[in-house]
Scaffold this motif. Structure first.
Motif, PDB file in Angstrom:
ATOM      1  N   ASP A 308       0.846  -1.184   0.000  1.00 22.61           N
ATOM      2  CA  ASP A 308       0.000   0.000   0.000  1.00 22.61           C
ATOM      3  C   ASP A 308       0.889   1.243   0.000  1.00 22.61           C
ATOM      4  N   PRO A 309       0.824   2.107  -1.016  1.00 19.16           N
ATOM      5  CA  PRO A 309       1.695   3.287  -1.068  1.00 19.16           C
ATOM      6  C   PRO A 309       1.459   4.286   0.062  1.00 19.16           C
ATOM      7  N   GLU A 310       0.314   4.194   0.726  1.00 15.09           N
ATOM      8  CA  GLU A 310       0.026   5.103   1.837  1.00 15.09           C
ATOM      9  C   GLU A 310       0.504   4.550   3.175  1.00 15.09           C
ATOM     10  N   LEU A 311       1.157   3.385   3.135  1.00 12.17           N
ATOM     11  CA  LEU A 311       1.575   2.719   4.360  1.00 12.17           C
ATOM     12  C   LEU A 311       3.098   2.624   4.385  1.00 12.17           C
ATOM     13  N   THR A 312       3.730   3.234   5.381  1.00  7.16           N
ATOM     14  CA  THR A 312       5.184   3.154   5.491  1.00  7.16           C
ATOM     15  C   THR A 312       5.564   2.198   6.621  1.00  7.16           C
ATOM     16  N   PRO A 313       6.673   1.492   6.470  1.00  2.90           N
ATOM     17  CA  PRO A 313       7.138   0.622   7.555  1.00  2.90           C
ATOM     18  C   PRO A 313       7.341   1.376   8.864  1.00  2.90           C
ATOM     19  N   GLN A 314       7.878   2.600   8.771  1.00  2.00           N
ATOM     20  CA  GLN A 314       8.154   3.365   9.988  1.00  2.00           C
ATOM     21  C   GLN A 314       6.875   3.675  10.764  1.00  2.00           C
ATOM     22  N   ALA A 315       5.821   4.042  10.039  1.00  2.00           N
ATOM     23  CA  ALA A 315       4.560   4.344  10.716  1.00  2.00           C
ATOM     24  C   ALA A 315       3.979   3.101  11.380  1.00  2.00           C
ATOM     25  N   LEU A 316       4.079   1.961  10.702  1.00  2.00           N
ATOM     26  CA  LEU A 316       3.546   0.731  11.280  1.00  2.00           C
ATOM     27  C   LEU A 316       4.338   0.314  12.516  1.00  2.00           C
ATOM     28  N   VAL A 317       5.660   0.453  12.459  1.00  3.41           N
ATOM     29  CA  VAL A 317       6.495   0.146  13.622  1.00  3.41           C
ATOM     30  C   VAL A 317       6.123   1.059  14.793  1.00  3.41           C
ATOM     31  N   ALA A 318       5.918   2.340  14.512  1.00  7.08           N
ATOM     32  CA  ALA A 318       5.565   3.281  15.572  1.00  7.08           C
ATOM     33  C   ALA A 318       4.223   2.934  16.216  1.00  7.08           C
ATOM     34  N   ARG A 319       3.256   2.529  15.399  1.00 10.84           N
ATOM     35  CA  ARG A 319       1.948   2.170  15.962  1.00 10.84           C
ATOM     36  C   ARG A 319       2.062   0.922  16.854  1.00 10.84           C
ATOM     37  N   TYR A 320       2.871  -0.043  16.431  1.00  9.86           N
ATOM     38  CA  TYR A 320       3.053  -1.239  17.261  1.00  9.86           C
ATOM     39  C   TYR A 320       3.786  -0.917  18.555  1.00  9.86           C
ATOM     40  N   LEU A 321       4.738   0.020  18.509  1.00  7.62           N
ATOM     41  CA  LEU A 321       5.429   0.402  19.747  1.00  7.62           C
ATOM     42  C   LEU A 321       4.449   0.972  20.771  1.00  7.62           C
ATOM     43  N   GLU A 322       3.417   1.646  20.297  1.00  9.14           N
ATOM     44  CA  GLU A 322       2.390   2.159  21.201  1.00  9.14           C
ATOM     45  C   GLU A 322       1.644   1.030  21.907  1.00  9.14           C
ATOM     46  N   GLN A 323       1.713  -0.165  21.318  1.00  6.24           N
ATOM     47  CA  GLN A 323       1.076  -1.344  21.910  1.00  6.24           C
ATOM     48  C   GLN A 323       2.102  -2.244  22.615  1.00  6.24           C
ATOM     49  N   ASN A 324       3.283  -1.702  22.868  1.00  8.40           N
ATOM     50  CA  ASN A 324       4.368  -2.438  23.551  1.00  8.40           C
ATOM     51  C   ASN A 324       4.870  -3.645  22.752  1.00  8.40           C
ATOM     52  N   ILE A 325       4.874  -3.498  21.435  1.00 11.70           N
ATOM     53  CA  ILE A 325       5.426  -4.527  20.564  1.00 11.70           C
ATOM     54  C   ILE A 325       6.498  -3.888  19.688  1.00 11.70           C
ATOM     55  N   MET A 326       7.713  -4.417  19.747  1.00 16.36           N
ATOM     56  CA  MET A 326       8.791  -3.917  18.906  1.00 16.36           C
ATOM     57  C   MET A 326       8.954  -4.818  17.686  1.00 16.36           C
ATOM     58  N   ILE A 327       8.763  -4.247  16.494  1.00 15.52           N
ATOM     59  CA  ILE A 327       9.106  -4.910  15.242  1.00 15.52           C
ATOM     60  C   ILE A 327      10.088  -3.993  14.513  1.00 15.52           C
ATOM     61  N   ARG A 328      10.604  -4.420  13.370  1.00 20.99           N
ATOM     62  CA  ARG A 328      11.661  -3.643  12.736  1.00 20.99           C
ATOM     63  C   ARG A 328      11.241  -3.130  11.357  1.00 20.99           C
ATOM     64  N   GLN A 329      11.556  -1.874  11.091  1.00 18.78           N
ATOM     65  CA  GLN A 329      11.335  -1.264   9.789  1.00 18.78           C
ATOM     66  C   GLN A 329      12.452  -1.677   8.827  1.00 18.78           C
ATOM     67  N   GLY A 330      12.089  -1.802   7.545  1.00 22.96           N
ATOM     68  CA  GLY A 330      13.056  -2.253   6.561  1.00 22.96           C
ATOM     69  C   GLY A 330      14.261  -1.350   6.410  1.00 22.96           C
ATOM     70  N   THR A 331      14.113  -0.052   6.690  1.00 21.91           N
ATOM     71  CA  THR A 331      15.230   0.874   6.520  1.00 21.91           C
ATOM     72  C   THR A 331      16.361   0.611   7.498  1.00 21.91           C
ATOM     73  N   TYR A 332      16.119  -0.180   8.543  1.00 17.35           N
ATOM     74  CA  TYR A 332      17.219  -0.590   9.417  1.00 17.35           C
ATOM     75  C   TYR A 332      18.237  -1.404   8.633  1.00 17.35           C
ATOM     76  N   HIS A 333      17.764  -2.169   7.655  1.00 21.67           N
ATOM     77  CA  HIS A 333      18.619  -3.079   6.902  1.00 21.67           C
ATOM     78  C   HIS A 333      19.091  -2.516   5.569  1.00 21.67           C
ATOM     79  N   THR A 334      18.290  -1.676   4.936  1.00 20.64           N
ATOM     80  CA  THR A 334      18.619  -1.245   3.583  1.00 20.64           C
ATOM     81  C   THR A 334      17.950   0.081   3.262  1.00 20.64           C
ATOM     82  N   GLU A 335      18.739   1.047   2.783  1.00 18.51           N
ATOM     83  CA  GLU A 335      18.167   2.314   2.341  1.00 18.51           C
ATOM     84  C   GLU A 335      17.442   2.141   1.018  1.00 18.51           C
ATOM     85  N   ARG A 336      17.983   1.270   0.152  1.00 19.61           N
ATOM     86  CA  ARG A 336      17.451   1.119  -1.203  1.00 19.61           C
ATOM     87  C   ARG A 336      16.070   0.472  -1.205  1.00 19.61           C
TER      88      ARG A 336
END
Length: 377
Positions: A308-336
């Motif tokens: 979904d072009p309106e959905l970024t990994p960073q935003a999804l990670v941030a929403r999960y952190l609000e629920q006390n769940i840590m997952i990882r955004q793809g930009t941690y591994h690769t800028e490209r």
């Protein structure tokens, strides 16, 4: 506040949260094997932590690591986590004007170690279904030349979870040998893979294996890892070691106990891990706009593509952190390619995965069209 302090505060906040579900660092959060727990308690009760460990590691542990890899004639050097082994090798081999060849995505820290020593990092893209999400022999051969000092291969790959067949590794080792380079075979996730071949069993003179006890045994906070190579390479790396007083005594006792019960322990861990992956797979298949590009994953994690072009990994990670769940955004591994995916760890209690799945529809809705609210690391 410096970037280093900002990053430290970020992880300090995570560690201070007793409710946090750690599902982003591929660490093992299943209850420890009784033998491992007993070994740590006994070591503490005996006061072994009052003394320094041997600089290369306890001989019993070194021998057991070599036996576990299945590479007679090689030696092990015990380090403070697998990342310390990688830093040590990069310091020994990366020089100004040299190249450090790896994949994209890969694990970011060895790339930074290489750059600190003046090497140029060459990242070969593998985030592509047309290449089966893997590095090809032809691509590696084209990228490696007389300047290349190091070829760095994470196998199984973090974050994709692909692994390489023996015949492919034989070709990779041959390229390293022919070009006078060293193949670093990062085998951190080998215990979650079927049919894995450590490169040192093919050529211990032109390859080195790095290992971690964080992922399969759950000792991330104890900082214990190793490298395995020929005696000559171990001597070369040991000469540049900064940890001259040895790795944690308690951690080494735990690692040795873990190796003694490894078959029993990993049977249970992989059973839980596989069930967790299937739970995530069923969840992803029920929701539009998500997919699992690699299946099965040979690591203790899965990559989830966000279409979904309106959905970024960073935003999804941030929403999960609000629920006390840590997952990882793809930009941690690769800028490209990092804007395309998230990564979720699976060597965790099944209740954590069930909660992750149950929350996913709501988290997608909340994250859609919203920016992340704070820096992520």
């Amino acid at each position: 506040m410096s970037d280093a302090n900002t990053r430290n505060r970020y992880f300090d906040d995570l560690c201070a949260n007793p409710e946090l579900q750690w599902m982003g660092q591929n660490t093992n959060h299943l209850p420890a094997h009784p033998a491992v727990e007993a070994a740590m308690i006994e070591s503490i009760q005996r006061g072994e932590y009052n003394a320094y460990a041997p600089p290369l590691g306890f001989e019993a542990l070194r021998e057991r690591i070599v036996a576990d890899i299945g590479a007679p004639g090689t030696e092990a050097l015990v380090t403070e986590g697998g990342v310390a082994a990688l830093a040590l090798i990069c310091a020994a081999r990366c020089t100004p004007g040299s190249t450090f060849v790896t994949t994209d995505p890969t694990w970011k820290w060895p790339c930074q170690f290489a750059e600190r020593h003046g090497a140029e990092v060459v990242k070969l893209p593998i985030f592509d279904a047309r290449s089966d999400w893997r590095l090809s022999v032809a691509a590696l051969e084209a990228a490696v030349d007389e300047r290349t000092r190091v070829i760095y291969l994470v196998d199984p790959n973090n974050p994709l979870g692909v692994r390489y067949e023996r015949h492919v590794l034989e070709c990779f080792v041959a390229i390293a040998r022919d070009r006078g380079a060293l193949l670093i075979h990062d085998c951190t996730y080998r215990d979650f893979a079927d049919g894995h071949t450590p490169a040192v069993t093919l050529d211990a003179e032109h390859s080195v294996v790095t290992l971690s006890f964080s992922k399969w045994l759950g000792l991330a906070g104890l900082r214990i890892g190793a490298l395995v190579a020929s005696p000559a390479l171990v001597a070369e790396f040991a000469a540049g070691a900064t940890s001259v007083l040895g790795a944690s005594v308690v951690a080494q006792r735990a690692a040795l106990a873990g190796l003694e019960v490894k078959r029993e322990w990993m049977a249970r861990v992989r059973e839980v891990d596989a069930a967790n992956k299937e739970m995530i797979r069923a969840c992803i298949e029920s929701l539009p706009g998500l997919s699992l590009p690699v299946w099965p994953s040979h690591g203790n994690f899965v990559v989830i593509n966000l279409e979904d072009p309106e959905l970024t990994p960073q935003a999804l990670v941030a929403r999960y952190l609000e629920q006390n769940i840590m997952i990882r955004q793809g930009t941690y591994h690769t800028e490209r390619f990092g804007e395309r995916f998230i990564k979720v760890s699976t060597s965790v209690p099944s209740a954590w995965v069930a909660r992750f799945c149950a929350l996913l529809p709501a988290m997608l809705e909340r994250a859609r069209g919203t920016p992340p609210t704070a820096p992520l690391y």
